[in-house]
Design a protein around this motif. Structure first.
Motif, PDB file in Angstrom:
ATOM      1  N   LEU A 241       4.709   7.946  -1.463  1.00 44.60           N
ATOM      2  CA  LEU A 241       5.737   8.061  -0.425  1.00 44.60           C
ATOM      3  C   LEU A 241       6.129   6.674   0.070  1.00 44.60           C
ATOM      4  O   LEU A 241       5.270   5.824   0.308  1.00 44.60           O
ATOM      5  CB  LEU A 241       5.204   8.884   0.745  1.00 44.60           C
ATOM      6  N   ASP A 242       7.413   6.464   0.233  1.00 45.61           N
ATOM      7  CA  ASP A 242       7.933   5.182   0.696  1.00 45.61           C
ATOM      8  C   ASP A 242       8.849   5.400   1.899  1.00 45.61           C
ATOM      9  O   ASP A 242      10.073   5.294   1.794  1.00 45.61           O
ATOM     10  CB  ASP A 242       8.674   4.482  -0.455  1.00 45.61           C
ATOM     11  N   PRO A 243       8.243   5.704   3.074  1.00 44.93           N
ATOM     12  CA  PRO A 243       9.057   5.923   4.272  1.00 44.93           C
ATOM     13  C   PRO A 243       9.908   4.695   4.579  1.00 44.93           C
ATOM     14  O   PRO A 243       9.441   3.568   4.476  1.00 44.93           O
ATOM     15  CB  PRO A 243       8.024   6.152   5.376  1.00 44.93           C
TER      16      PRO A 243
ATOM     17  N   ASP B  20      11.933   7.237   0.760  1.00 46.05           N
ATOM     18  CA  ASP B  20      12.344   7.772   2.059  1.00 46.05           C
ATOM     19  C   ASP B  20      12.491   9.289   2.126  1.00 46.05           C
ATOM     20  O   ASP B  20      13.447   9.803   2.705  1.00 46.05           O
ATOM     21  CB  ASP B  20      13.658   7.090   2.476  1.00 46.05           C
ATOM     22  N   GLU B  21      11.540  10.010   1.514  1.00 44.31           N
ATOM     23  CA  GLU B  21      11.571  11.475   1.587  1.00 44.31           C
ATOM     24  C   GLU B  21      10.207  11.998   2.022  1.00 44.31           C
ATOM     25  O   GLU B  21       9.180  11.365   1.746  1.00 44.31           O
ATOM     26  CB  GLU B  21      11.963  12.076   0.235  1.00 44.31           C
TER      27      GLU B  21
ATOM     28  N   LYS C 276       0.870  -1.172   0.000  1.00 48.67           N
ATOM     29  CA  LYS C 276       0.000   0.000   0.000  1.00 48.67           C
ATOM     30  C   LYS C 276       0.900   1.213   0.000  1.00 48.67           C
ATOM     31  O   LYS C 276       1.907   1.238   0.707  1.00 48.67           O
ATOM     32  CB  LYS C 276      -0.911   0.022   1.232  1.00 48.67           C
ATOM     33  N   VAL C 277       0.523   2.209  -0.790  1.00 48.14           N
ATOM     34  CA  VAL C 277       1.313   3.430  -0.864  1.00 48.14           C
ATOM     35  C   VAL C 277       0.391   4.629  -0.729  1.00 48.14           C
ATOM     36  O   VAL C 277      -0.720   4.642  -1.275  1.00 48.14           O
ATOM     37  CB  VAL C 277       2.137   3.496  -2.180  1.00 48.14           C
ATOM     38  N   VAL C 278       0.835   5.633   0.028  1.00 51.27           N
ATOM     39  CA  VAL C 278       0.093   6.887   0.151  1.00 51.27           C
ATOM     40  C   VAL C 278       0.636   7.834  -0.907  1.00 51.27           C
ATOM     41  O   VAL C 278       1.839   8.131  -0.937  1.00 51.27           O
ATOM     42  CB  VAL C 278       0.249   7.500   1.566  1.00 51.27           C
ATOM     43  N   LEU C 279      -0.256   8.282  -1.786  1.00 50.70           N
ATOM     44  CA  LEU C 279       0.132   9.212  -2.841  1.00 50.70           C
ATOM     45  C   LEU C 279       0.226  10.632  -2.289  1.00 50.70           C
ATOM     46  O   LEU C 279      -0.267  10.919  -1.196  1.00 50.70           O
ATOM     47  CB  LEU C 279      -0.879   9.155  -3.987  1.00 50.70           C
ATOM     48  N   THR C 280       0.837  11.513  -3.052  1.00 50.91           N
ATOM     49  CA  THR C 280       1.026  12.894  -2.588  1.00 50.91           C
ATOM     50  C   THR C 280      -0.296  13.639  -2.420  1.00 50.91           C
ATOM     51  O   THR C 280      -0.342  14.639  -1.721  1.00 50.91           O
ATOM     52  CB  THR C 280       1.937  13.675  -3.554  1.00 50.91           C
ATOM     53  N   ASP C 281      -1.383  13.131  -3.036  1.00 50.49           N
ATOM     54  CA  ASP C 281      -2.696  13.776  -2.853  1.00 50.49           C
ATOM     55  C   ASP C 281      -3.444  13.208  -1.651  1.00 50.49           C
ATOM     56  O   ASP C 281      -4.598  13.550  -1.401  1.00 50.49           O
ATOM     57  CB  ASP C 281      -3.548  13.656  -4.122  1.00 50.49           C
ATOM     58  N   GLY C 282      -2.794  12.299  -0.898  1.00 48.46           N
ATOM     59  CA  GLY C 282      -3.396  11.724   0.301  1.00 48.46           C
ATOM     60  C   GLY C 282      -4.128  10.417   0.061  1.00 48.46           C
ATOM     61  O   GLY C 282      -4.489   9.720   1.016  1.00 48.46           O
ATOM     62  N   GLN C 283      -4.351  10.054  -1.182  1.00 48.28           N
ATOM     63  CA  GLN C 283      -5.037   8.804  -1.512  1.00 48.28           C
ATOM     64  C   GLN C 283      -4.106   7.620  -1.246  1.00 48.28           C
ATOM     65  O   GLN C 283      -2.904   7.707  -1.481  1.00 48.28           O
ATOM     66  CB  GLN C 283      -5.448   8.845  -2.989  1.00 48.28           C
ATOM     67  N   THR C 284      -4.681   6.517  -0.742  1.00 48.94           N
ATOM     68  CA  THR C 284      -3.913   5.290  -0.534  1.00 48.94           C
ATOM     69  C   THR C 284      -4.288   4.293  -1.617  1.00 48.94           C
ATOM     70  O   THR C 284      -5.467   4.087  -1.897  1.00 48.94           O
ATOM     71  CB  THR C 284      -4.198   4.682   0.855  1.00 48.94           C
ATOM     72  N   VAL C 285      -3.272   3.687  -2.233  1.00 46.28           N
ATOM     73  CA  VAL C 285      -3.482   2.716  -3.303  1.00 46.28           C
ATOM     74  C   VAL C 285      -2.710   1.450  -2.956  1.00 46.28           C
ATOM     75  O   VAL C 285      -1.565   1.518  -2.507  1.00 46.28           O
ATOM     76  CB  VAL C 285      -2.963   3.274  -4.659  1.00 46.28           C
TER      77      VAL C 285
ATOM     78  N   MET D 115       3.123   0.254 -14.116  1.00 40.62           N
ATOM     79  CA  MET D 115       4.556   0.566 -14.081  1.00 40.62           C
ATOM     80  C   MET D 115       4.862   1.241 -12.754  1.00 40.62           C
ATOM     81  O   MET D 115       4.211   2.215 -12.376  1.00 40.62           O
ATOM     82  CB  MET D 115       4.943   1.487 -15.231  1.00 40.62           C
ATOM     83  N   LEU D 116       5.851   0.697 -12.059  1.00 41.37           N
ATOM     84  CA  LEU D 116       6.351   1.311 -10.830  1.00 41.37           C
ATOM     85  C   LEU D 116       7.696   1.932 -11.153  1.00 41.37           C
ATOM     86  O   LEU D 116       8.543   1.293 -11.783  1.00 41.37           O
ATOM     87  CB  LEU D 116       6.543   0.253  -9.734  1.00 41.37           C
ATOM     88  N   GLN D 117       7.875   3.179 -10.736  1.00 42.28           N
ATOM     89  CA  GLN D 117       9.160   3.837 -10.919  1.00 42.28           C
ATOM     90  C   GLN D 117       9.694   4.205  -9.541  1.00 42.28           C
ATOM     91  O   GLN D 117       9.111   5.020  -8.832  1.00 42.28           O
ATOM     92  CB  GLN D 117       9.015   5.104 -11.769  1.00 42.28           C
ATOM     93  N   PHE D 118      10.789   3.578  -9.138  1.00 47.14           N
ATOM     94  CA  PHE D 118      11.401   3.869  -7.836  1.00 47.14           C
ATOM     95  C   PHE D 118      12.393   5.013  -8.029  1.00 47.14           C
ATOM     96  O   PHE D 118      13.267   4.952  -8.892  1.00 47.14           O
ATOM     97  CB  PHE D 118      12.092   2.627  -7.285  1.00 47.14           C
ATOM     98  N   THR D 119      12.244   6.056  -7.216  1.00 45.69           N
ATOM     99  CA  THR D 119      12.957   7.299  -7.452  1.00 45.69           C
ATOM    100  C   THR D 119      13.249   8.035  -6.150  1.00 45.69           C
ATOM    101  O   THR D 119      12.778   7.644  -5.084  1.00 45.69           O
ATOM    102  CB  THR D 119      12.105   8.187  -8.407  1.00 45.69           C
TER     103      THR D 119
END
Length: 197
Positions: free
Chosen positions: A144-146, A123-124, A63-72, A83-87
């Motif tokens: 976000l990927d804490p 981690d940002e 599960k990832v929280v997007l910058t707009d607050g939505q969780t996917v 497509m996942l882009q790790f950055t």
């Protein structure tokens, strides 16, 4: 390669030891469990680029929280090409690659209901990710990927980025890239185009 065999031997020995202490009838060891333990150890070995997943594997869910607050969750995208882009903002190669992802992939397919693209920032904090997206000119969703916990499902936690993982409609990994290489990127674009036609 030597380390793989040493690790496999260690796992085999450990599995036998555990079997001996598990309450099973004295003198018996479940060979199937020993083989499974050794196989699991071998399958978590990283490739030369740090990936711990392989083409053909079912992509690890998260599960990832997007910058707009939505969780996917990745599993909620099953049935789509993903497509996942790790950055990360400190990654110079990411900054070079992201405008190409925006132009050659996202702008072409963003309105296709059968496609999803998520940038997963390692981690940002939110503010950094928002300014990073603005600076690189990307409009695709960023998550976000804490502590790089999502990243660590796909590659060794201390291995580098940028990385792209392409997942088919059944949730299986079909392509993985590392760093930015024009030829490899063109191949990624071509494969996405073919999967969506």
């Amino acid at each position: 390669m030597k380390n793989i065999y040493l690790n496999a031997f260690a796992m085999f020995f450990l599995a036998i030891s555990i079997g001996a202490c598990s309450g099973a009838k004295k003198g018996t060891v479940n060979a199937e469990n020993v083989i499974d333990s050794v196989s699991n150890e071998l399958s978590t070995q990283a490739d030369s680029t740090g990936y711990i997943v392989r083409v053909g594997d079912v992509a690890p869910d998260f599960k990832v929280v997007l910058t707009d607050g939505q969780t996917v969750s990745l599993s909620s995208l099953r049935g789509k090409v993903v497509m996942l882009q790790f950055t990360a903002s400190w990654c110079g190669v990411c900054r070079k690659e992201m405008p190409f992802i925006e132009k050659d992939i996202w702008q072409k397919h963003k309105d296709n209901k059968d496609f999803a693209l998520i940038g997963i920032d390692r981690d940002e904090p939110l503010e950094t990710v928002l300014s990073f997206a603005k600076a690189t000119g990307v409009t695709y969703p960023m998550g976000l990927d804490p502590n790089a916990d999502i990243f660590a499902k796909y590659a060794l936690r201390d291995s580098g980025i940028t990385r792209n993982v392409l997942i088919d409609r059944e949730g299986k990994i079909v392509k993985m890239t590392r760093l930015y290489n024009e030829e490899e990127f063109a191949s990624l674009v071509k494969q996405i185009n073919e999967m969506l036609t």
